[in-house]
Design a protein around this motif. Structure first.
Motif, PDB file in Angstrom:
ATOM      1  N   LYS A   1      31.639  50.537  12.817  1.00  0.00           N
ATOM      2  CA  LYS A   1      30.409  49.955  13.355  1.00  0.00           C
ATOM      3  C   LYS A   1      29.306  49.934  12.307  1.00  0.00           C
ATOM      4  O   LYS A   1      29.196  50.836  11.481  1.00  0.00           O
ATOM      5  CB  LYS A   1      29.957  50.778  14.562  1.00  0.00           C
ATOM      6  N   VAL A   2      28.476  48.877  12.376  1.00  0.00           N
ATOM      7  CA  VAL A   2      27.245  48.783  11.591  1.00  0.00           C
ATOM      8  C   VAL A   2      26.109  48.552  12.586  1.00  0.00           C
ATOM      9  O   VAL A   2      26.354  48.188  13.735  1.00  0.00           O
ATOM     10  CB  VAL A   2      27.290  47.645  10.539  1.00  0.00           C
ATOM     11  N   PRO A   3      24.853  48.771  12.186  1.00  0.00           N
ATOM     12  CA  PRO A   3      23.737  48.593  13.120  1.00  0.00           C
ATOM     13  C   PRO A   3      23.647  47.163  13.655  1.00  0.00           C
ATOM     14  O   PRO A   3      24.117  46.214  13.028  1.00  0.00           O
ATOM     15  CB  PRO A   3      22.509  48.935  12.270  1.00  0.00           C
ATOM     16  N   GLU A   4      23.017  47.032  14.842  1.00  0.00           N
ATOM     17  CA  GLU A   4      22.771  45.713  15.428  1.00  0.00           C
ATOM     18  C   GLU A   4      22.056  44.833  14.399  1.00  0.00           C
ATOM     19  O   GLU A   4      21.193  45.301  13.661  1.00  0.00           O
ATOM     20  CB  GLU A   4      21.898  45.833  16.683  1.00  0.00           C
ATOM     21  N   GLY A   5      22.410  43.574  14.384  1.00  0.00           N
ATOM     22  CA  GLY A   5      21.793  42.650  13.429  1.00  0.00           C
ATOM     23  C   GLY A   5      22.567  42.542  12.129  1.00  0.00           C
ATOM     24  O   GLY A   5      22.321  41.653  11.321  1.00  0.00           O
ATOM     25  N   ARG A   6      23.503  43.464  11.886  1.00  0.00           N
ATOM     26  CA  ARG A   6      24.370  43.401  10.703  1.00  0.00           C
ATOM     27  C   ARG A   6      25.761  42.999  11.176  1.00  0.00           C
ATOM     28  O   ARG A   6      26.108  43.152  12.345  1.00  0.00           O
ATOM     29  CB  ARG A   6      24.446  44.757   9.993  1.00  0.00           C
ATOM     30  N   THR A   7      26.589  42.519  10.273  1.00  0.00           N
ATOM     31  CA  THR A   7      27.908  42.022  10.645  1.00  0.00           C
ATOM     32  C   THR A   7      28.965  42.498   9.663  1.00  0.00           C
ATOM     33  O   THR A   7      28.811  42.336   8.457  1.00  0.00           O
ATOM     34  CB  THR A   7      27.910  40.474  10.665  1.00  0.00           C
ATOM     35  N   ILE A   8      30.037  43.065  10.200  1.00  0.00           N
ATOM     36  CA  ILE A   8      31.207  43.389   9.381  1.00  0.00           C
ATOM     37  C   ILE A   8      32.009  42.103   9.250  1.00  0.00           C
ATOM     38  O   ILE A   8      32.465  41.540  10.249  1.00  0.00           O
ATOM     39  CB  ILE A   8      32.052  44.502  10.020  1.00  0.00           C
ATOM     40  N   GLN A   9      32.147  41.623   8.037  1.00  0.00           N
ATOM     41  CA  GLN A   9      32.881  40.386   7.787  1.00  0.00           C
ATOM     42  C   GLN A   9      34.379  40.636   7.681  1.00  0.00           C
ATOM     43  O   GLN A   9      35.175  39.910   8.256  1.00  0.00           O
ATOM     44  CB  GLN A   9      32.380  39.703   6.510  1.00  0.00           C
ATOM     45  N   GLU A  10      34.745  41.647   6.887  1.00  0.00           N
ATOM     46  CA  GLU A  10      36.163  41.900   6.639  1.00  0.00           C
ATOM     47  C   GLU A  10      36.355  43.263   5.988  1.00  0.00           C
ATOM     48  O   GLU A  10      35.407  43.873   5.490  1.00  0.00           O
ATOM     49  CB  GLU A  10      36.752  40.826   5.725  1.00  0.00           C
ATOM     50  N   LEU A  11      37.585  43.717   6.018  1.00  0.00           N
ATOM     51  CA  LEU A  11      37.997  44.856   5.206  1.00  0.00           C
ATOM     52  C   LEU A  11      38.579  44.270   3.931  1.00  0.00           C
ATOM     53  O   LEU A  11      39.479  43.430   3.994  1.00  0.00           O
ATOM     54  CB  LEU A  11      39.065  45.686   5.922  1.00  0.00           C
ATOM     55  N   THR A  12      38.054  44.666   2.808  1.00  0.00           N
ATOM     56  CA  THR A  12      38.600  44.146   1.553  1.00  0.00           C
ATOM     57  C   THR A  12      39.775  44.990   1.082  1.00  0.00           C
ATOM     58  O   THR A  12      40.609  44.516   0.311  1.00  0.00           O
ATOM     59  CB  THR A  12      37.519  44.092   0.459  1.00  0.00           C
TER      60      THR A  12
END
Length: 194
Positions: A76-87
């Motif tokens: 999880k990341v804070p609201e308003g941020r987005t996890i795009q992918e696992l590199t």
């Protein structure tokens, strides 16, 4: 007196020069990986007191994975941020001596017979697991490994199947928002309770 003034003047110039340096995105010599742009957390590591269990700089998750047939880790990341992918995801399984409740401190095994793969991994070891996420892009995603199709790197002749007391050690490199920068690898230890 004149030497003292020269010394103080040079000291002042040196201090001013150091204070004028911009803080860059690296920790310096001890940790050259990028500082995370967003706080990454693992909600399953939160104990009853509301605090995430961290030991040896690793998040500790107690999980009944055998009954569920899978290992799953929420990221999880804070609201308003987005996890795009696992590199990159690097993993290792080890057998841990049974901890005494209420403490769960799975310590990495020191013998090859209790490690899969047999050589210890670090956060800089190349990825050896799939990077597929459920829910990406989003501020909370799930990483899952099926126990029915356990990746070969987590199984060997000494430890062919997952058992109670096994620990799945994972290092995640995450890309947050629309940047190309990877976050610093974060360690999670999933302690198999059943």
């Amino acid at each position: 007196m004149k030497i003292r003034k020269i010394y103080l003047g040079l000291l002042s110039v040196a201090l001013w020069a150091f204070s004028a340096c911009e803080k860059d995105e690296y920790d310096g010599l001890t940790d050259p990986d990028p500082i995370p742009a967003a706080a990454i957390t693992f909600p399953q590591s939160v104990e009853a007191n509301g605090v995430a269990r961290m030991e040896d700089n690793a998040y500790i998750i107690k999980q009944n994975s055998i009954a569920a047939g899978q290992i799953s880790v929420q990221i999880k990341v804070p609201e308003g941020r987005t996890i795009q992918e696992l590199t990159s995801v690097t993993g290792q399984r080890f057998r841990s001596p049974a901890p005494t409740a209420p403490n769960y401190s799975p310590t990495v095994a020191s013998t090859a017979a209790n490690l899969a793969p047999n050589a210890p991994i670090t956060r800089n070891t190349a990825g050896n697991l799939p990077t597929t996420l459920t829910g990406a892009p989003g501020n909370m995603v799930t990483y899952t490994l099926s126990l029915a199709n356990l990746p070969a790197v987590l199984s060997d002749a000494q430890m062919p199947t997952v058992a109670v007391g096994d620990v799945i050690r994972l290092f995640f490199r995450v890309r947050v928002d629309n940047t190309q920068q990877e976050q610093r690898p974060l360690e999670v230890r999933v302690y198999i309770t059943g």
